[in-house]
Design an enzyme around this catalytic site. Sequence first.
Site, PDB file in Angstrom:
ATOM      1  N   GLY A  38      36.004 103.704  20.715  1.00 22.75           N
ATOM      2  CA  GLY A  38      34.656 103.162  20.536  1.00 22.75           C
ATOM      3  C   GLY A  38      33.684 103.367  21.682  1.00 22.75           C
ATOM      4  O   GLY A  38      32.487 103.528  21.470  1.00 22.75           O
TER       5      GLY A  38
ATOM      6  N   ASP B  15      34.972  91.379  21.297  1.00 21.97           N
ATOM      7  CA  ASP B  15      34.926  90.553  20.093  1.00 21.97           C
ATOM      8  C   ASP B  15      35.771  89.301  20.340  1.00 21.97           C
ATOM      9  O   ASP B  15      35.284  88.314  20.870  1.00 21.97           O
ATOM     10  CB  ASP B  15      35.447  91.420  18.938  1.00 21.97           C
ATOM     11  CG  ASP B  15      35.392  90.748  17.592  1.00 21.97           C
ATOM     12  OD1 ASP B  15      34.658  89.769  17.436  1.00 21.97           O
ATOM     13  OD2 ASP B  15      36.078  91.221  16.658  1.00 21.97           O
TER      14      ASP B  15
ATOM     15  N   PHE C 265      29.816  92.230  11.833  1.00 18.09           N
ATOM     16  CA  PHE C 265      30.384  93.555  12.075  1.00 18.09           C
ATOM     17  C   PHE C 265      29.266  94.580  12.247  1.00 18.09           C
ATOM     18  O   PHE C 265      28.313  94.601  11.485  1.00 18.09           O
ATOM     19  CB  PHE C 265      31.305  93.959  10.921  1.00 18.09           C
ATOM     20  CG  PHE C 265      32.152  95.138  11.254  1.00 18.09           C
ATOM     21  CD1 PHE C 265      33.273  94.994  12.056  1.00 18.09           C
ATOM     22  CD2 PHE C 265      31.823  96.408  10.797  1.00 18.09           C
ATOM     23  CE1 PHE C 265      34.053  96.087  12.386  1.00 18.09           C
ATOM     24  CE2 PHE C 265      32.588  97.506  11.123  1.00 18.09           C
ATOM     25  CZ  PHE C 265      33.704  97.338  11.919  1.00 18.09           C
TER      26      PHE C 265
ATOM     27  N   ARG D 110      30.476 106.462  13.722  1.00 17.47           N
ATOM     28  CA  ARG D 110      30.425 106.602  15.184  1.00 17.47           C
ATOM     29  C   ARG D 110      29.281 107.492  15.652  1.00 17.47           C
ATOM     30  O   ARG D 110      28.792 107.354  16.765  1.00 17.47           O
ATOM     31  CB  ARG D 110      31.726 107.223  15.707  1.00 17.47           C
ATOM     32  CG  ARG D 110      32.954 106.365  15.527  1.00 17.47           C
ATOM     33  CD  ARG D 110      34.086 106.908  16.393  1.00 17.47           C
ATOM     34  NE  ARG D 110      35.390 106.405  15.996  1.00 17.47           N
ATOM     35  CZ  ARG D 110      35.905 105.242  16.368  1.00 17.47           C
ATOM     36  NH1 ARG D 110      35.210 104.437  17.133  1.00 17.47           N
ATOM     37  NH2 ARG D 110      37.104 104.875  15.980  1.00 17.47           N
TER      38      ARG D 110
HETATM   39  P1  IMP Z   1      38.728  92.427  20.647  1.00 21.09           P
HETATM   40  O1  IMP Z   1      40.086  92.806  21.155  1.00 21.09           O
HETATM   41  O2  IMP Z   1      38.822  91.479  19.457  1.00 21.09           O
HETATM   42  O3  IMP Z   1      37.790  91.901  21.713  1.00 21.09           O
HETATM   43  O4  IMP Z   1      38.091  93.708  19.979  1.00 21.09           O
HETATM   44  C1  IMP Z   1      37.618  94.712  20.732  1.00 21.09           C
HETATM   45  C2  IMP Z   1      37.619  96.031  19.994  1.00 21.09           C
HETATM   46  O5  IMP Z   1      37.502  95.870  18.573  1.00 21.09           O
HETATM   47  C3  IMP Z   1      36.400  96.814  20.413  1.00 21.09           C
HETATM   48  O6  IMP Z   1      36.700  97.616  21.512  1.00 21.09           O
HETATM   49  C4  IMP Z   1      36.053  97.599  19.165  1.00 21.09           C
HETATM   50  O7  IMP Z   1      36.718  98.847  19.195  1.00 21.09           O
HETATM   51  C5  IMP Z   1      36.548  96.773  18.022  1.00 21.09           C
HETATM   52  N1  IMP Z   1      35.436  96.010  17.398  1.00 21.09           N
HETATM   53  C6  IMP Z   1      35.143  94.702  17.576  1.00 21.09           C
HETATM   54  N2  IMP Z   1      34.065  94.321  16.879  1.00 21.09           N
HETATM   55  C7  IMP Z   1      33.644  95.428  16.224  1.00 21.09           C
HETATM   56  C8  IMP Z   1      32.518  95.696  15.335  1.00 21.09           C
HETATM   57  O8  IMP Z   1      31.686  94.835  14.999  1.00 21.09           O
HETATM   58  N3  IMP Z   1      32.419  96.986  14.901  1.00 21.09           N
HETATM   59  C9  IMP Z   1      33.291  97.980  15.228  1.00 21.09           C
HETATM   60  N4  IMP Z   1      34.340  97.765  16.054  1.00 21.09           N
HETATM   61  C10 IMP Z   1      34.507  96.509  16.552  1.00 21.09           C
HETATM   62 MG    MG Z   2      37.057  99.686  21.382  1.00 25.77          MG
END
Ligand code: IMP
Ligand code: MG
Length: 178
Positions: free
Chosen positions: A48, A106, A155, A168
């Site tokens: 990402g 997130d 999202f 992307r």
């Molecule tokens: P976390 O481990 O829950 O903090 O998620 C982090 C990873 O989830 C990020 O690096 C993103 O790759 C993916 N992610 C979280 N939210 C979104 C979103 O709204 N759209 C797309 N990818 C997301």
């Molecule tokens: Mg990511």
Amino acid sequence: MPNIQVHDKLFEPYLSADEIIKKVSNIASSLNEDYEGKRPLFIAILNGAFMFASDLFKQIKIDAEICFIKLASYKGTKSSGQVITAIGLDMDLFNRHIIIIEDIVDTGKTMNVFLPQLKNQQPASLKIVALLHKPESSIYPLQIDYLGFTIPNKFVVGYGLDYDGLGRNIAEIYKLID
Ligand code: IMP
Ligand code: MG
């Protein structure tokens, strides 16, 4: 800008390319100031963060290095809760000034799993830069040292972020319509 469809879902415009690039420049200015003479090592998290990392790194005018690792915890539009290291780290972090580049924080789970692994290597300092943060969905508390935008718990796709592999390549960021 019109709404867009990615797979089966509709998304509306949220952050323009211009807003994003301005924010990226602001973050880069702070980093250029804070890390002058420290030759920081940026670690960008694939997939990402690739676009954010690229735009940010172009604006870094001090001596700096960058490397990439691949972590994943997402399936579809929900976090799977599991964090997998798909491509590992091949750099020695001892005594280095480390700056992690994330696209979005997130739940905080990814960073929560990853940070202790880095701290084990005794870097001189360890900071996080993230383009987006969804504080409402935070489960694992995390300090983000350099942040682009705080966003609601929706999202988003675009600017490196995907929905099941697509989206992307969009230069703007779009938000899911529910
Ligand atoms: P976390 O481990 O829950 O903090 O998620 C982090 C990873 O989830 C990020 O690096 C993103 O790759 C993916 N992610 C979280 N939210 C979104 C979103 O709204 N759209 C797309 N990818 C997301
Ligand atoms: Mg990511």
